[in-house]
Design a protein around this motif. Structure first.
Motif, PDB file in Angstrom:
ATOM      1  N   LYS A  67      28.020  -9.142 -30.788  1.00 46.20           N
ATOM      2  CA  LYS A  67      28.980  -8.037 -30.837  1.00 46.20           C
ATOM      3  C   LYS A  67      28.283  -6.716 -31.110  1.00 46.20           C
ATOM      4  O   LYS A  67      28.608  -5.691 -30.511  1.00 46.20           O
ATOM      5  CB  LYS A  67      30.050  -8.305 -31.896  1.00 46.20           C
ATOM      6  N   ILE A  68      27.334  -6.725 -32.012  1.00 46.70           N
ATOM      7  CA  ILE A  68      26.587  -5.497 -32.325  1.00 46.70           C
ATOM      8  C   ILE A  68      25.799  -5.038 -31.108  1.00 46.70           C
ATOM      9  O   ILE A  68      25.781  -3.854 -30.777  1.00 46.70           O
ATOM     10  CB  ILE A  68      25.670  -5.721 -33.551  1.00 46.70           C
ATOM     11  N   ASN A  69      25.153  -5.977 -30.422  1.00 48.36           N
ATOM     12  CA  ASN A  69      24.393  -5.629 -29.218  1.00 48.36           C
ATOM     13  C   ASN A  69      25.306  -5.060 -28.136  1.00 48.36           C
ATOM     14  O   ASN A  69      24.926  -4.122 -27.433  1.00 48.36           O
ATOM     15  CB  ASN A  69      23.627  -6.835 -28.687  1.00 48.36           C
ATOM     16  N   GLN A  70      26.497  -5.630 -27.969  1.00 47.86           N
ATOM     17  CA  GLN A  70      27.428  -5.125 -26.973  1.00 47.86           C
ATOM     18  C   GLN A  70      27.886  -3.718 -27.298  1.00 47.86           C
ATOM     19  O   GLN A  70      28.018  -2.875 -26.413  1.00 47.86           O
ATOM     20  CB  GLN A  70      28.643  -6.048 -26.852  1.00 47.86           C
ATOM     21  N   GLU A  71      28.118  -3.438 -28.577  1.00 53.33           N
ATOM     22  CA  GLU A  71      28.534  -2.103 -28.987  1.00 53.33           C
ATOM     23  C   GLU A  71      27.413  -1.090 -28.823  1.00 53.33           C
ATOM     24  O   GLU A  71      27.635   0.045 -28.408  1.00 53.33           O
ATOM     25  CB  GLU A  71      29.033  -2.113 -30.428  1.00 53.33           C
ATOM     26  N   GLN A  72      26.193  -1.474 -29.151  1.00 57.85           N
ATOM     27  CA  GLN A  72      25.068  -0.549 -29.090  1.00 57.85           C
ATOM     28  C   GLN A  72      24.580  -0.308 -27.670  1.00 57.85           C
ATOM     29  O   GLN A  72      24.219   0.794 -27.317  1.00 57.85           O
ATOM     30  CB  GLN A  72      23.882  -1.080 -29.918  1.00 57.85           C
ATOM     31  N   TYR A  73      24.565  -1.348 -26.864  1.00 55.76           N
ATOM     32  CA  TYR A  73      23.932  -1.243 -25.556  1.00 55.76           C
ATOM     33  C   TYR A  73      24.926  -1.367 -24.408  1.00 55.76           C
ATOM     34  O   TYR A  73      24.534  -1.579 -23.267  1.00 55.76           O
ATOM     35  CB  TYR A  73      22.835  -2.312 -25.410  1.00 55.76           C
ATOM     36  N   GLY A  74      26.193  -1.310 -24.687  1.00 55.33           N
ATOM     37  CA  GLY A  74      27.190  -1.320 -23.635  1.00 55.33           C
ATOM     38  C   GLY A  74      27.289  -2.621 -22.873  1.00 55.33           C
ATOM     39  O   GLY A  74      27.418  -2.616 -21.651  1.00 55.33           O
ATOM     40  N   GLY A  75      27.184  -3.734 -23.536  1.00 60.25           N
ATOM     41  CA  GLY A  75      27.382  -5.027 -22.894  1.00 60.25           C
ATOM     42  C   GLY A  75      26.148  -5.675 -22.352  1.00 60.25           C
ATOM     43  O   GLY A  75      26.220  -6.660 -21.641  1.00 60.25           O
ATOM     44  N   LYS A  76      24.976  -5.150 -22.647  1.00 60.63           N
ATOM     45  CA  LYS A  76      23.741  -5.769 -22.170  1.00 60.63           C
ATOM     46  C   LYS A  76      23.376  -6.964 -22.994  1.00 60.63           C
ATOM     47  O   LYS A  76      23.584  -7.080 -24.132  1.00 60.63           O
ATOM     48  CB  LYS A  76      22.581  -4.772 -22.204  1.00 60.63           C
TER      49      LYS A  76
END
Length: 76
Positions: A67-76
């Motif tokens: 979830k954190i990665n999706q928020e930071q990198y736009g779903g990457k």
């Protein structure tokens, strides 16, 4: 009773072959003795509960990381 020379590095029988031993908090030797008359053999039901807690916690951490990665990198 088992000699300390027969024990693995974890101090408990059976724990050296468990893939979750690294994360486990181990069990109370007194409770183990009451259950099986052997203080260094873990109670199977308590092992199962501990393994479930470890799996749940690791899955929760992975979900939060995703979830954190999706928020930071736009779903990457």
């Amino acid at each position: 009773m088992y000699s300390n020379l027969l024990l693995g590095s974890s101090g408990y029988l059976k724990c050296d072959t468990c893939p979750f031993a690294r994360y486990c908090i181990k069990q109370c030797q007194g409770a183990c003795f009451e259950y099986s008359k052997e203080p260094l053999y873990p109670i199977p039901d308590v092992c199962d509960l501990e393994i479930c807690k470890i799996i749940f916690t690791l899955n929760l951490i992975l979900d939060l990381k995703n979830k954190i990665n999706q928020e930071q990198y736009g779903g990457k």
